[in-house]
Design an enzyme around this catalytic site. Structure first.
Site, mmCIF file in Angstrom:
data_model
loop_
_atom_site.group_PDB
_atom_site.id
_atom_site.type_symbol
_atom_site.label_atom_id
_atom_site.label_comp_id
_atom_site.label_asym_id
_atom_site.label_seq_id
_atom_site.Cartn_x
_atom_site.Cartn_y
_atom_site.Cartn_z
ATOM 1 N N LYS A 5 18.595 -90.302 -47.279
ATOM 2 C CA LYS A 5 17.195 -90.324 -47.700
ATOM 3 C C LYS A 5 17.051 -89.405 -48.913
ATOM 4 O O LYS A 5 17.661 -88.321 -48.963
ATOM 5 C CB LYS A 5 16.291 -89.846 -46.553
ATOM 6 C CG LYS A 5 16.436 -90.714 -45.302
ATOM 7 C CD LYS A 5 15.343 -90.488 -44.264
ATOM 8 C CE LYS A 5 15.332 -89.087 -43.658
ATOM 9 N NZ LYS A 5 16.612 -88.644 -43.059
ATOM 10 N N ASP A 56 19.247 -83.333 -48.740
ATOM 11 C CA ASP A 56 20.070 -84.402 -48.182
ATOM 12 C C ASP A 56 21.074 -84.891 -49.209
ATOM 13 O O ASP A 56 22.257 -85.074 -48.910
ATOM 14 C CB ASP A 56 19.190 -85.568 -47.713
ATOM 15 C CG ASP A 56 18.354 -85.198 -46.495
ATOM 16 O OD1 ASP A 56 17.562 -84.256 -46.607
ATOM 17 O OD2 ASP A 56 18.514 -85.842 -45.445
ATOM 18 N N GLY A 100 13.967 -83.924 -35.864
ATOM 19 C CA GLY A 100 12.513 -83.970 -35.828
ATOM 20 C C GLY A 100 11.948 -85.323 -36.189
ATOM 21 O O GLY A 100 10.733 -85.500 -36.181
ATOM 22 N N HIS A 101 12.832 -86.275 -36.512
ATOM 23 C CA HIS A 101 12.380 -87.629 -36.863
ATOM 24 C C HIS A 101 12.769 -88.641 -35.799
ATOM 25 O O HIS A 101 12.780 -89.839 -36.051
ATOM 26 C CB HIS A 101 13.005 -88.068 -38.192
ATOM 27 C CG HIS A 101 12.841 -87.102 -39.298
ATOM 28 N ND1 HIS A 101 11.607 -86.667 -39.712
ATOM 29 C CD2 HIS A 101 13.745 -86.450 -40.081
ATOM 30 C CE1 HIS A 101 11.761 -85.802 -40.714
ATOM 31 N NE2 HIS A 101 13.045 -85.644 -40.935
ATOM 32 N N GLY A 144 17.452 -84.098 -41.436
ATOM 33 C CA GLY A 144 16.925 -83.099 -40.524
ATOM 34 C C GLY A 144 16.571 -83.715 -39.190
ATOM 35 O O GLY A 144 16.254 -84.901 -39.102
ATOM 36 N N HIS A 195 8.133 -84.700 -43.183
ATOM 37 C CA HIS A 195 8.521 -83.324 -42.860
ATOM 38 C C HIS A 195 7.316 -82.424 -42.740
ATOM 39 O O HIS A 195 7.424 -81.212 -42.902
ATOM 40 C CB HIS A 195 9.442 -82.760 -43.931
ATOM 41 C CG HIS A 195 10.686 -83.550 -44.116
ATOM 42 N ND1 HIS A 195 10.741 -84.612 -44.978
ATOM 43 C CD2 HIS A 195 11.897 -83.455 -43.544
ATOM 44 C CE1 HIS A 195 11.947 -85.137 -44.935
ATOM 45 N NE2 HIS A 195 12.676 -84.464 -44.079
#
Ligand SMILES: Nc1ncnc2c1ncn2[C@@H]1O[C@H](COP(=O)(O)OP(=O)(O)O)[C@@H](O)[C@H]1O
Ligand SMILES: Nc1ncnc2c1ncn2[C@@H]1O[C@H](COP(=O)(O)OP(=O)(O)O)[C@@H](O)[C@H]1O
Ligand SMILES: [Mg+2]
Ligand SMILES: [Mg+2]
Ligand SMILES: [Mg+2]
Ligand SMILES: [Mg+2]
Lengths: 227, 333, 333, 227
Positions: free
Chosen positions: B105, B110, B56-57, B54, B219
């Site tokens: 991950k 995922d 946002g990291h 995702g 998250h």
């Protein structure tokens, strides 16, 4: 039967019925988007409503772009869209469910009660084969599994009745996820703290089955039990 | 929700456009579907290393694409694993004939999406292996659960494995090295504040002014426990002790110590935490050979940190030191 | 106040200890008084470049000490300019006989304390020049006021001037280069949230959920105006337009575009803002030659950003590209 | 006069009086630390109370470590400490003020009314020479300047009376900073928005002069006006 004409009244679901169900489910997901996000925020990552909304919107677009010729084709288009375009856990899990359902009814022009049960069961099996969750793990399986059992038990009562039973069972299964400690999916990271919250995926499943039940009951009028 | 964004719908795409402009010398950014590859096409004859997850990291993973690290990264929607389409396209774009390693991950989404992508890519002739990173000791590992999350260890794995691919190791060696890194790395994190997922529009969880969430993931998932806030030294110990016990790390171990910020925690605090962490290790006779301090695997604007410890061997150390040139990690060239 | 700290009294010192441990190969950190110099002693025969200011802006300045950039940095208390003792000690520690340049951000306290330190160091035989950076267009410049603040331009000046010192330029050249950079650089910033000074214990200002402070500095000072929040593109325009008009930057200008985070804003937002900024410049025919995106001059955990534009000439570009090896900026070696 | 003995009652300030004033000011700054921080937060960077507190604590320690032999020595120790150990704008500004005051009374064993006025005036001049602020710029000069004028006007009435007059004038100057738009210091960055807030440095100046006034009035009893 001419394309566009519905035979649900006779207890058979047509291609158009399947498409209509998908369209209605997309609308339901859209209006429950925030609720599903909030449920996911409590024990996950606050995206389930967004994921489902993005996926179902894309599925409707795909069905419009390339109208399906059979229920199986409609289901496959939804499956492929969810698998390839959504991401997250829900994309591949719902996608596999739709894909297996499609395969299970591949040669049918319309879907009778047994086809619907077969499709639902195949969906569940696909889901489990991908996600490895069991009943009680606090996932969408907790809604799907009792729904399939209830549908099978009511198969003799016609499509509308069996999906109504499935929807009731899914909702019960959904509610039953609340006290559970999650063992699969993101909620499992919370351990004991996952208890006390309803699973978002079980919720979106219950919404799906309720859409099917409502549609079937509309199409069948009151003779749901007698088709 | 207060963010420097235009429309929650377009955050990932618009940010990718910025990356493309800011790093045109290093990266090629594709927008349909979303994936980032090194500028200049596949490395013929070398194993390609692909990761994703995702968005946002940031800088994970796109910021780690470049010489000596990743060949491609696939950012999904915010906190949503990428789709098989993305991963498949990236995999095909970087396959130089020597195979592709997916570094995944450990999250249900995922894993499932990378699996599907690997099948699709394999069907078109790519040789694909995958290693699932699961270094988060905050999560109880068990056969009957989703297992541990992949967190900070992912950054270290991408650097070390990327260096091995760069020097020409074959797919089997690169894969087993990645498994070795994963077997030797442990992490744990905490949050002082929640993050806000753009399309959700409000914080994922609410924390009191005196509370921390310990054992969080990346998250905005709530952690294992909510505790009253403590001084930094005590917070660091809360993260470090479970990490140390888990492997276990022992006196005489040579380690890489990685103190990571969750996105909203400033460096002044991370260095302060780092001091405590290294001190504790010294007291235990553990020798810190390499270090990383900064915001490398984040949760949007979350304030918090994670501590990652990797038990090094000579090869890992050499590969860590090897030149790397990406937007977010660069040395040796 | 929620921070990863032990005691507000010791934040700077404990953080410096972490820097010392994390970068023992690069830095020597002195704690009485506080200053950071490159490991390995003064560079005989080369001009030494020294900067400093209040702590809380990390990685500025300590993160820029190292080959090709600063020789020393003096962190004061949080948001408080360093004392003459610190600056004098640092100046003497790095003076390699070719003189020392002080790069000072234009704040009353910084200017006064650096002045005193320069006098003290000169009295002991060091040759000291100072350049005051004042690039913040949010502040009206006038003979009768404290003038413009020094903000983002400082990072660029330190890199470029540090490279000139590294190649052996004499004190007069290094000083006039620094003045040239300052004359050609302009910045402006905004905040989505306040920061909290540790010893104050609460946010310096309160912003509503729908408000931004435009024209802030880097110390949590409120800005020139408080406005309703807007989409990122509009916010970027609010910063970029006054910057563009001020110098002015014109079609055909070659520039370095620096989008800086205030400490609590994640990279995903900075890249998104970067995309808009570069787009606007392209539309105006301004050619972006070099870029920097990230948290480089911060205000503790403040969310927000600043935009800095430097009009490049060939020498500045060459010096920007020259190798640098510091904790926070590294390339070419 | 034996060390430790006070002659303020006769209108002269001894070394010990100066030390006592510093100690009391340190205590006052410490108890007003948060107030000064809050004032600075509104139009600056929220550190004035912390800076002054750090500086005055260090000044008291320095006086204890190395007891001064004259008022000028006491003032110089404070000056050096503030200049070298505090940082910020307040450190060098107050430091220079104390340094110039020290130089102005360098040869005096005790300070009479004229010495005090000379010292205060030198302090103000030092402040202005470093900071270049004028009255009306919304800085500590707005408290210092009327204080010096008032002190000079009351010089004939003795130490206690003149510092009392100075303290009153400083407080008035302090309050008068509120409506001003700042032209110097950090508050100037706010432009028009700096109006409506009292200047922190003017506040710490008024506190300083009030400490002097209170101390002198204690030492002189009620004959302040007649010494
Ligand atoms: N292994 C699994 N098997 C079945 N369902 C699962 C599994 N893991 C997660 N789920 C379901 O997926 C839902 C979450 O979906 P979503 O939020 O869209 O994905 P993600 O967890 O990747 O953010 C959960 O509520 C749960 O019902
Ligand atoms: N140029 C100046 N001349 C006189 N006083 C000044 C000047 N600049 C600032 N000040 C005073 O300093 C005070 C602020 O001090 P402080 O907060 O300790 O330093 P800083 O502004 O460096 O944070 C202001 O309130 C003002 O009274
Ligand atoms: Mg989710
Ligand atoms: Mg997700
Ligand atoms: Mg200050
Ligand atoms: Mg201040």
């Amino acid at each position: 039967m001419a394309p566009g004409e519905s035979d649900t009244a006779g207890g058979m679901a047509t291609t158009d019925d399947v498409v209509e169900a998908v369209v209605r489910y997309a609308a339901v997901v859209s209006s429950h988007r925030q609720e599903l996000i909030d449920l996911d925020a409590a024990i996950g990552d606050a995206d389930h409503g967004e994921n489902m909304n993005r996926g179902m919107t894309a599925a409707v677009q795909a069905l419009e772009a390339d109208p399906p010729g059979s229920p199986a084709e409609a289901l496959k288009t939804v499956a492929t869209t969810l698998i390839r375009k959504v991401g997250g856990a829900a994309g591949p899990l719902y996608g596999t469910a739709f894909l297996r359902a499609s395969t299970a009814v591949q040669d049918r022009e319309t879907l009778g009660p047994d086809d619907v049960v077969t499709g639902l069961r195949a969906a569940l099996e696909g889901l489990v084969s991908r996600g490895k969750a069991e009943v009680g793990d606090k996932t969408m399986v907790d809604a799907w599994s009792p729904a399939v059992d209830a549908a099978a038990a009511a198969a003799g009562d016609g499509v509308a009745a069996l999906v109504a039973a499935a929807a009731d069972a899914a909702e019960e299964g959904m509610r039953a996820t609340t006290p559970l400690v999650a063992r699969k999916g993101r909620a499992s990271y919370l351990g004991e703290r996952s208890a006390g919250h309803q699973d978002p995926g079980a919720t979106s499943t219950a919404l799906l089955l309720r859409v099917l039940a409502d549609l079937a009951s509309e199409r069948c009028g009151s003779d749901a039990g007698t088709a | 929700m207060k963010k420097i964004i235009n429309d929650p719908e377009n955050v990932v795409e618009e940010s990718l456009r910025g990356m493309a402009m800011a790093h045109a010398d290093l990266l090629e950014v594709h927008l349909d579907p979303h994936y980032i590859v090194r500028a200049g096409g596949p490395d013929e004859g070398k194993v390609a290393v692909v990761s994703g997850g995702g968005a946002g990291h940031e800088p994970l993973h796109g910021g780690f694409v470049g010489y000596g690290m990743l060949h491609a990264a696939c950012p999904g929607a915010v906190f949503t694993s990428p789709t098989p389409d993305q991963v498949e396209a990236a995999t095909k774009a970087v396959d130089g004939g020597a195979g592709v390693l997916h570094i995944v991950k450990n999250y249900t989404g995922d894993v499932l999406n990378f699996e599907t992508a690997a099948e699709l890519a394999a069907a078109e002739g790519s040789q694909v292996e995958a290693v699932v990173i699961n270094d988060d000791v905050a999560v109880k590992d068990s056969l009957y659960t989703a297992g541990r999350r992949g967190v900070g260890g992912t950054v270290l794995a991408e650097k070390i494995v990327g260096a091995a691919a760069e020097r020409g190791d074959d797919l089997a060696s690169v894969t087993s090295l990645c498994e070795r890194v994963n077997a030797n790395v442990r992490s744990m994190g905490l949050a002082l504040t929640s993050c806000t997922v753009p399309h959700a529009g409000k914080p994922t969880f609410e924390l009191g002014e005196d509370e921390v969430e310990v054992g969080i993931g990346i998250h905005g998932e709530p952690g294992r426990e909510r505790l009253p806030i403590e001084p930094a030294d005590a917070l660091v110990d809360r993260l470090l002790n479970p990490v140390l016990e888990d492997l276990p790390f022992e006196s005489g171990s040579q380690v890489l110590l990685f103190v990571n910020g969750m996105g909203g925690t400033p460096l002044i605090e991370l260095y302060l935490a780092y001091a405590r962490a290294e001190e504790v290790l010294r007291e235990r006779g553990i020798s810190v050979q390499r270090r990383l301090v900064g915001n490398y695997i984040t949760s949007l604007e979350m304030q918090g940190m994670s501590v990652t410890l990797l038990r090094l061997d000579d090869e890992m150390t050499e590969l860590w030191d090897a030149p790397v040139h990406t937007p977010a990690l660069r040395w040796g060239r």
